[in-house]
Write a protein that holds these residues in place. Structure first.
Motif, PDB file in Angstrom:
ATOM      1  N   GLY A  96      33.669   3.803  36.910  1.00 30.79           N
ATOM      2  CA  GLY A  96      33.883   4.988  37.728  1.00 30.79           C
ATOM      3  C   GLY A  96      32.593   5.658  38.157  1.00 30.79           C
ATOM      4  N   CYS A 137      35.758   9.806  33.077  1.00 30.88           N
ATOM      5  CA  CYS A 137      36.474   9.133  34.169  1.00 30.88           C
ATOM      6  C   CYS A 137      37.895   8.780  33.767  1.00 30.88           C
ATOM      7  CB  CYS A 137      35.706   7.894  34.624  1.00 30.88           C
ATOM      8  SG  CYS A 137      34.173   8.284  35.506  1.00 30.88           S
ATOM      9  N   SER A 141      41.077  10.044  35.789  1.00 32.16           N
ATOM     10  CA  SER A 141      42.073   9.121  36.348  1.00 32.16           C
ATOM     11  C   SER A 141      43.473   9.423  35.805  1.00 32.16           C
ATOM     12  CB  SER A 141      41.703   7.669  36.096  1.00 32.16           C
ATOM     13  OG  SER A 141      41.803   7.347  34.721  1.00 32.16           O
ATOM     14  N   PRO A 144      44.606  13.068  38.175  1.00 33.19           N
ATOM     15  CA  PRO A 144      43.918  13.044  39.462  1.00 33.19           C
ATOM     16  C   PRO A 144      43.907  14.388  40.203  1.00 33.19           C
ATOM     17  CG  PRO A 144      45.934  11.745  39.560  1.00 33.19           C
ATOM     18  CD  PRO A 144      45.747  12.195  38.140  1.00 33.19           C
TER      19      PRO A 144
END
Length: 148
Positions: A96, A137, A141, A144
């Motif tokens: 990421g 990250c 994720s 979001p």
């Protein structure tokens, strides 16, 4: 011992001339593990504003050749430099954000240096790179929208 004295000792021990750019580059690499060349240049210019790109590139190449600095370049990334040398550690890279962290050998002293078939080579180093998502990250994720 002061860092500058330690860096001077490292340079002399590698039979290298002690120069201000080399000292500044060694300091930058020690202070910023896994930094790319531009980041090292920026850090060096904090101490030596007049230093050229070429002096930093030359210093990095010299220090790498002397074994005082290690150059790594995970697939798809620019070269990075670190001061942790001669211990055959590995790296984990975030897909990421690109952050890199050190990873010690999984088991024993250096199990990755025992290849199933060494083809007659005398192996002295193995390069293993783990890929995944760092905690930040992974959290991003999983959420979001950025809302808790």
């Amino acid at each position: 011992m002061a860092p500058t004295d330690r860096y001077e000792q490292l340079l002399r021990g590698a039979e290298l001339r002690v120069t201000r750019p080399r000292l500044a580059v060694l300091h930058a690499v020690h202070e910023h593990p896994h930094a790319d060349t531009d980041s090292i240049l920026t850090a060096v210019r904090g101490d030596l504003p007049e230093v050229s790109h070429q002096a930093v590139y030359d210093s990095l190449n010299t220090l790498t050749s002397a074994g005082l600095v290690r150059r790594i370049q995970p697939r798809g990334t620019v070269a990075r430099y670190e001061s942790r040398v001669a211990d055959n550690h590995h790296h984990v890279v975030c897909r990421g954000c690109g952050v890199i962290a050190d990873v010690d050998c999984a088991v024993g002293h250096t199990p990755c240096l025992t290849a199933a078939d060494d083809h007659g080579f005398v192996i002295d180093e193995a390069e293993v790179i783990y890929w995944g998502l760092c905690p930040a990250c992974t959290t991003a994720s999983d959420n979001p929208s950025g809302k808790g």
